[in-house]
Scaffold this motif. Sequence first.
Motif, PDB file in Angstrom:
ATOM      1  N   THR A   1     -11.050  -5.878  -7.677  1.00  0.00           N
ATOM      2  CA  THR A   1     -11.708  -4.595  -7.947  1.00  0.00           C
ATOM      3  C   THR A   1     -10.886  -3.694  -8.870  1.00  0.00           C
ATOM      4  O   THR A   1     -11.373  -2.655  -9.310  1.00  0.00           O
ATOM      5  CB  THR A   1     -11.968  -3.837  -6.634  1.00  0.00           C
ATOM      6  OG1 THR A   1     -10.722  -3.616  -5.965  1.00  0.00           O
ATOM      7  CG2 THR A   1     -12.906  -4.622  -5.726  1.00  0.00           C
ATOM      8  N   GLY A   2      -9.641  -4.093  -9.168  1.00  0.00           N
ATOM      9  CA  GLY A   2      -8.811  -3.261 -10.037  1.00  0.00           C
ATOM     10  C   GLY A   2      -7.745  -4.070 -10.757  1.00  0.00           C
ATOM     11  O   GLY A   2      -7.189  -5.012 -10.187  1.00  0.00           O
ATOM     12  N   ILE A   3      -7.522  -3.726 -12.019  1.00  0.00           N
ATOM     13  CA  ILE A   3      -6.458  -4.325 -12.829  1.00  0.00           C
ATOM     14  C   ILE A   3      -5.602  -3.179 -13.365  1.00  0.00           C
ATOM     15  O   ILE A   3      -6.117  -2.287 -14.060  1.00  0.00           O
ATOM     16  CB  ILE A   3      -7.019  -5.148 -14.009  1.00  0.00           C
ATOM     17  CG1 ILE A   3      -7.981  -6.233 -13.524  1.00  0.00           C
ATOM     18  CG2 ILE A   3      -5.886  -5.766 -14.830  1.00  0.00           C
ATOM     19  CD1 ILE A   3      -8.718  -6.941 -14.652  1.00  0.00           C
ATOM     20  N   TYR A   4      -4.303  -3.198 -13.045  1.00  0.00           N
ATOM     21  CA  TYR A   4      -3.440  -2.073 -13.395  1.00  0.00           C
ATOM     22  C   TYR A   4      -2.137  -2.566 -14.020  1.00  0.00           C
ATOM     23  O   TYR A   4      -1.558  -3.564 -13.588  1.00  0.00           O
ATOM     24  CB  TYR A   4      -3.097  -1.239 -12.155  1.00  0.00           C
ATOM     25  CG  TYR A   4      -4.301  -0.880 -11.318  1.00  0.00           C
ATOM     26  CD1 TYR A   4      -5.176   0.119 -11.720  1.00  0.00           C
ATOM     27  CD2 TYR A   4      -4.563  -1.580 -10.139  1.00  0.00           C
ATOM     28  CE1 TYR A   4      -6.285   0.446 -10.946  1.00  0.00           C
ATOM     29  CE2 TYR A   4      -5.669  -1.262  -9.361  1.00  0.00           C
ATOM     30  CZ  TYR A   4      -6.529  -0.255  -9.769  1.00  0.00           C
ATOM     31  OH  TYR A   4      -7.631   0.049  -9.017  1.00  0.00           O
ATOM     32  N   LYS A   5      -1.695  -1.846 -15.006  1.00  0.00           N
ATOM     33  CA  LYS A   5      -0.382  -2.089 -15.609  1.00  0.00           C
ATOM     34  C   LYS A   5       0.670  -1.394 -14.763  1.00  0.00           C
ATOM     35  O   LYS A   5       0.501  -0.232 -14.370  1.00  0.00           O
ATOM     36  CB  LYS A   5      -0.385  -1.533 -17.030  1.00  0.00           C
ATOM     37  CG  LYS A   5       0.824  -1.872 -17.873  1.00  0.00           C
ATOM     38  CD  LYS A   5       0.724  -1.103 -19.194  1.00  0.00           C
ATOM     39  CE  LYS A   5       1.416  -1.813 -20.320  1.00  0.00           C
ATOM     40  NZ  LYS A   5       1.273  -1.049 -21.585  1.00  0.00           N
ATOM     41  N   SER A   6       1.760  -2.107 -14.447  1.00  0.00           N
ATOM     42  CA  SER A   6       2.809  -1.497 -13.637  1.00  0.00           C
ATOM     43  C   SER A   6       3.487  -0.362 -14.411  1.00  0.00           C
ATOM     44  O   SER A   6       3.348  -0.247 -15.637  1.00  0.00           O
ATOM     45  CB  SER A   6       3.854  -2.543 -13.229  1.00  0.00           C
ATOM     46  OG  SER A   6       4.554  -2.995 -14.373  1.00  0.00           O
ATOM     47  N   ALA A   7       4.221   0.437 -13.693  1.00  0.00           N
ATOM     48  CA  ALA A   7       4.820   1.629 -14.290  1.00  0.00           C
ATOM     49  C   ALA A   7       5.704   1.285 -15.484  1.00  0.00           C
ATOM     50  O   ALA A   7       5.687   1.984 -16.511  1.00  0.00           O
ATOM     51  CB  ALA A   7       5.628   2.383 -13.231  1.00  0.00           C
ATOM     52  N   LYS A   8       6.473   0.228 -15.385  1.00  0.00           N
ATOM     53  CA  LYS A   8       7.357  -0.169 -16.483  1.00  0.00           C
ATOM     54  C   LYS A   8       6.681  -1.120 -17.457  1.00  0.00           C
ATOM     55  O   LYS A   8       7.289  -1.496 -18.463  1.00  0.00           O
ATOM     56  CB  LYS A   8       8.629  -0.809 -15.918  1.00  0.00           C
ATOM     57  CG  LYS A   8       9.511   0.162 -15.135  1.00  0.00           C
ATOM     58  CD  LYS A   8      10.796  -0.509 -14.690  1.00  0.00           C
ATOM     59  CE  LYS A   8      11.682   0.472 -13.945  1.00  0.00           C
ATOM     60  NZ  LYS A   8      12.951  -0.176 -13.500  1.00  0.00           N
ATOM     61  N   GLY A   9       5.450  -1.529 -17.159  1.00  0.00           N
ATOM     62  CA  GLY A   9       4.699  -2.375 -18.068  1.00  0.00           C
ATOM     63  C   GLY A   9       5.074  -3.837 -18.058  1.00  0.00           C
ATOM     64  O   GLY A   9       4.619  -4.616 -18.891  1.00  0.00           O
ATOM     65  N   GLU A  10       5.935  -4.241 -17.091  1.00  0.00           N
ATOM     66  CA  GLU A  10       6.389  -5.631 -17.054  1.00  0.00           C
ATOM     67  C   GLU A  10       5.632  -6.459 -16.013  1.00  0.00           C
ATOM     68  O   GLU A  10       5.886  -7.655 -15.871  1.00  0.00           O
ATOM     69  CB  GLU A  10       7.892  -5.681 -16.749  1.00  0.00           C
ATOM     70  CG  GLU A  10       8.732  -5.020 -17.847  1.00  0.00           C
ATOM     71  CD  GLU A  10      10.197  -4.998 -17.499  1.00  0.00           C
ATOM     72  OE1 GLU A  10      10.533  -5.361 -16.349  1.00  0.00           O
ATOM     73  OE2 GLU A  10      11.007  -4.640 -18.373  1.00  0.00           O
TER      74      GLU A  10
ATOM     75  N   LEU B   1      -3.039  -6.382  -9.231  1.00  0.00           N
ATOM     76  CA  LEU B   1      -4.449  -6.648  -8.963  1.00  0.00           C
ATOM     77  C   LEU B   1      -4.814  -6.091  -7.593  1.00  0.00           C
ATOM     78  O   LEU B   1      -4.119  -6.360  -6.596  1.00  0.00           O
ATOM     79  CB  LEU B   1      -4.753  -8.149  -9.006  1.00  0.00           C
ATOM     80  CG  LEU B   1      -4.567  -8.858 -10.350  1.00  0.00           C
ATOM     81  CD1 LEU B   1      -4.959 -10.329 -10.230  1.00  0.00           C
ATOM     82  CD2 LEU B   1      -5.355  -8.178 -11.450  1.00  0.00           C
ATOM     83  N   LYS B   2      -5.872  -5.310  -7.551  1.00  0.00           N
ATOM     84  CA  LYS B   2      -6.431  -4.847  -6.290  1.00  0.00           C
ATOM     85  C   LYS B   2      -7.636  -5.723  -5.956  1.00  0.00           C
ATOM     86  O   LYS B   2      -8.446  -6.010  -6.837  1.00  0.00           O
ATOM     87  CB  LYS B   2      -6.858  -3.372  -6.394  1.00  0.00           C
ATOM     88  CG  LYS B   2      -7.372  -2.805  -5.068  1.00  0.00           C
ATOM     89  CD  LYS B   2      -7.540  -1.288  -5.146  1.00  0.00           C
ATOM     90  CE  LYS B   2      -8.685  -0.893  -6.056  1.00  0.00           C
ATOM     91  NZ  LYS B   2      -8.947   0.570  -6.013  1.00  0.00           N
ATOM     92  N   TYR B   3      -7.748  -6.152  -4.712  1.00  0.00           N
ATOM     93  CA  TYR B   3      -8.850  -7.042  -4.348  1.00  0.00           C
ATOM     94  C   TYR B   3      -9.323  -6.772  -2.927  1.00  0.00           C
ATOM     95  O   TYR B   3      -8.631  -6.118  -2.135  1.00  0.00           O
ATOM     96  CB  TYR B   3      -8.433  -8.507  -4.512  1.00  0.00           C
ATOM     97  CG  TYR B   3      -7.308  -8.961  -3.610  1.00  0.00           C
ATOM     98  CD1 TYR B   3      -7.567  -9.663  -2.427  1.00  0.00           C
ATOM     99  CD2 TYR B   3      -5.977  -8.716  -3.938  1.00  0.00           C
ATOM    100  CE1 TYR B   3      -6.543 -10.090  -1.602  1.00  0.00           C
ATOM    101  CE2 TYR B   3      -4.935  -9.144  -3.122  1.00  0.00           C
ATOM    102  CZ  TYR B   3      -5.228  -9.836  -1.944  1.00  0.00           C
ATOM    103  OH  TYR B   3      -4.209 -10.255  -1.127  1.00  0.00           O
ATOM    104  N   GLU B   4     -10.490  -7.276  -2.616  1.00  0.00           N
ATOM    105  CA  GLU B   4     -11.104  -7.067  -1.307  1.00  0.00           C
ATOM    106  C   GLU B   4     -11.713  -8.367  -0.810  1.00  0.00           C
ATOM    107  O   GLU B   4     -11.954  -9.297  -1.589  1.00  0.00           O
ATOM    108  CB  GLU B   4     -12.203  -5.993  -1.382  1.00  0.00           C
ATOM    109  CG  GLU B   4     -11.726  -4.630  -1.829  1.00  0.00           C
ATOM    110  CD  GLU B   4     -12.858  -3.611  -1.890  1.00  0.00           C
ATOM    111  OE1 GLU B   4     -13.902  -3.842  -1.236  1.00  0.00           O
ATOM    112  OE2 GLU B   4     -12.707  -2.599  -2.597  1.00  0.00           O
TER     113      GLU B   4
ATOM    114  N   GLU C   1     -17.466  -3.971 -13.626  1.00  0.00           N
ATOM    115  CA  GLU C   1     -17.363  -3.274 -12.343  1.00  0.00           C
ATOM    116  C   GLU C   1     -15.914  -3.020 -11.928  1.00  0.00           C
ATOM    117  O   GLU C   1     -15.659  -2.280 -10.978  1.00  0.00           O
ATOM    118  CB  GLU C   1     -18.029  -4.110 -11.246  1.00  0.00           C
ATOM    119  CG  GLU C   1     -19.499  -4.403 -11.472  1.00  0.00           C
ATOM    120  CD  GLU C   1     -20.052  -5.295 -10.379  1.00  0.00           C
ATOM    121  OE1 GLU C   1     -19.324  -5.576  -9.408  1.00  0.00           O
ATOM    122  OE2 GLU C   1     -21.211  -5.709 -10.499  1.00  0.00           O
ATOM    123  N   VAL C   2     -14.972  -3.666 -12.600  1.00  0.00           N
ATOM    124  CA  VAL C   2     -13.567  -3.613 -12.191  1.00  0.00           C
ATOM    125  C   VAL C   2     -12.903  -2.371 -12.780  1.00  0.00           C
ATOM    126  O   VAL C   2     -13.078  -2.051 -13.968  1.00  0.00           O
ATOM    127  CB  VAL C   2     -12.837  -4.891 -12.652  1.00  0.00           C
ATOM    128  CG1 VAL C   2     -11.344  -4.814 -12.322  1.00  0.00           C
ATOM    129  CG2 VAL C   2     -13.465  -6.127 -12.002  1.00  0.00           C
TER     130      VAL C   2
END
Length: 570
Positions: free
Chosen positions: A318-327, A331-334, A360-361
């Motif tokens: 449900t979500g794709i996010y870049k980490s704070a440092k970008g490395e 992934l958020k999932y259900e 939808e993500v």
Amino acid sequence: MDMDKYRLQPPNPTNAKRHELLKAVLIKEGRIEDYENIINLLSPPPEITNYIPSGKFKGKKVGIIGGGLAGLSAAFELRKLGFDITIFEAINDRIGGRVYTHYFDNEGKLYGELGAIRIPVSHETTWHYINLFKLDTIPFIQSNPNAFVYVKNTRVRNDSQGRNITEKIYPLFNLKEWERSIPWNKLYEYVSLYPLKKLSPSVRTEILRILPEYDYEYNYFINSSVRQVLEDLKLSDEAINLLTSIDPFGAFLYNSYSNAIQEDYSASFTYMYHINGGMAKLPLAFYKSLISPYPSEYKNISHEDLGKVFLKCGNWVTGIYKSAKGEKVVLKYENKEIGHPMKEVFDYVICAIPYSTLREVEIYPLFSNRKMQAIREINYSSSQKTIFLCRKRFWEEDRHYGRIAGGVSTTDMMIQSIIYPPDHAGCKKFYGEDGYVKGCSPYESGVLTASYNFNQDAIRLGNMEEERRIRLIKRQVEKVHGLPEGYMDSIVLDYKTVHWNREPWFKGAFTILNPGQRRIFSYDMLKPEYNGRVYFAGEHTSATLGWIQGALYTGMIAANNLAYNAARQR
């Protein structure tokens, strides 16, 4: 393909035999110069261990979104390098994405395909994996002279020369004199091959390539709809109506002609095959290999060098996010069993789900502007398939006029096309001295694809209440075969029906680009995001839209690109 062609096709063809069949088509069409280019462009990309030694990335984590063939092939290749791979698949009880075989019996003999059903001989990457997994293949019959064309309440046999269409269907349309004078098979050849052969052989290669820019001559086909090209060929509206009434792919009249020329260039609808026992055997072969600690498919790679694979079915991202440092990538999932979202951190991610569901993500930060625009706009075809388990094969009963063992009947009614199972096509004799030959009798149960349609007809039929949908399909199958109304009620024992628009993890059957979309989006759809941490795969990112070939090839390409960039980032 007529039955004479079928006899040229052995089961489980060698590569040499497949290439011989492809050459025969290209010679007949007067373009043998395309042979080497087609083979090269559809072959698998270079072996991943050519870039990086096996086992090099032990301890590095890759998340793959989607357990279709693109995700599975990417996982299969990345495992060679030692990556630990987690595949997130939303569907709980199967893998394979739009490869979807439904079995009516526990033995796996009575089945139908609700998704992919055909494999062209030219699709080298698909055959690479078929050969690797030693899957059993049988000829798929596209055209059978005993099958029917039913247009404007007129039913004819689809003979190989098209004489019945020319003599009995043509008069139903107000054709121009020059159109009436061209036999059906020549008219169809004119609209499919003439535009293709207007391009030089070098420009034709762009049909199977993803490029930042295309030659201006090919851009004409990218930017034009099928109808525009047919009109430019000086066909009348009545002739266009004739063509699209007989050919179900006429449903794509307002989509880009690049979709059609892709099929013609690679001779996709000439010689084809089917995986015996169901197309689902291909994703199942990937699955068995990926979960095995000692798979036999990895030659010259020690088992200690292989990565681990974790398959999380019933889990959707449900979500794709870049980490704070970008490395890293988060992934958020259900899933249904746990009532709250979960998160997992990966070094790299391959997104192998359709853009229709990626929409939808939640994505943060957003991908590039062009990628986000493609996610919003890329067009997917509507498609509906309904398969019937029949107590007998009524389509094989007509001994006088000819049985229909394999092939397709087409119609201008809502069901559009009927596909007959090919398993009895190899029978040398249906009837012997003691009666019907076992395994070849029409009085055995069989599975009929009673309706396979696209676009508006798929939407309208697929959105009907299910009981009404099945009743309408039965009535139209009866009309195509000249059967009395109600005949199918006692024949159909069971059914399975799917409208791909309403499947929650797909929302469409396959990519079918609108005019201009390939020029605008295709190159950017393949570009990685988050500084080379997120990659993309799937038939929608390929040059062979709608085919298994596109999914497998882009899965391999994504794996190669990820490995190459991972080596540079070490």
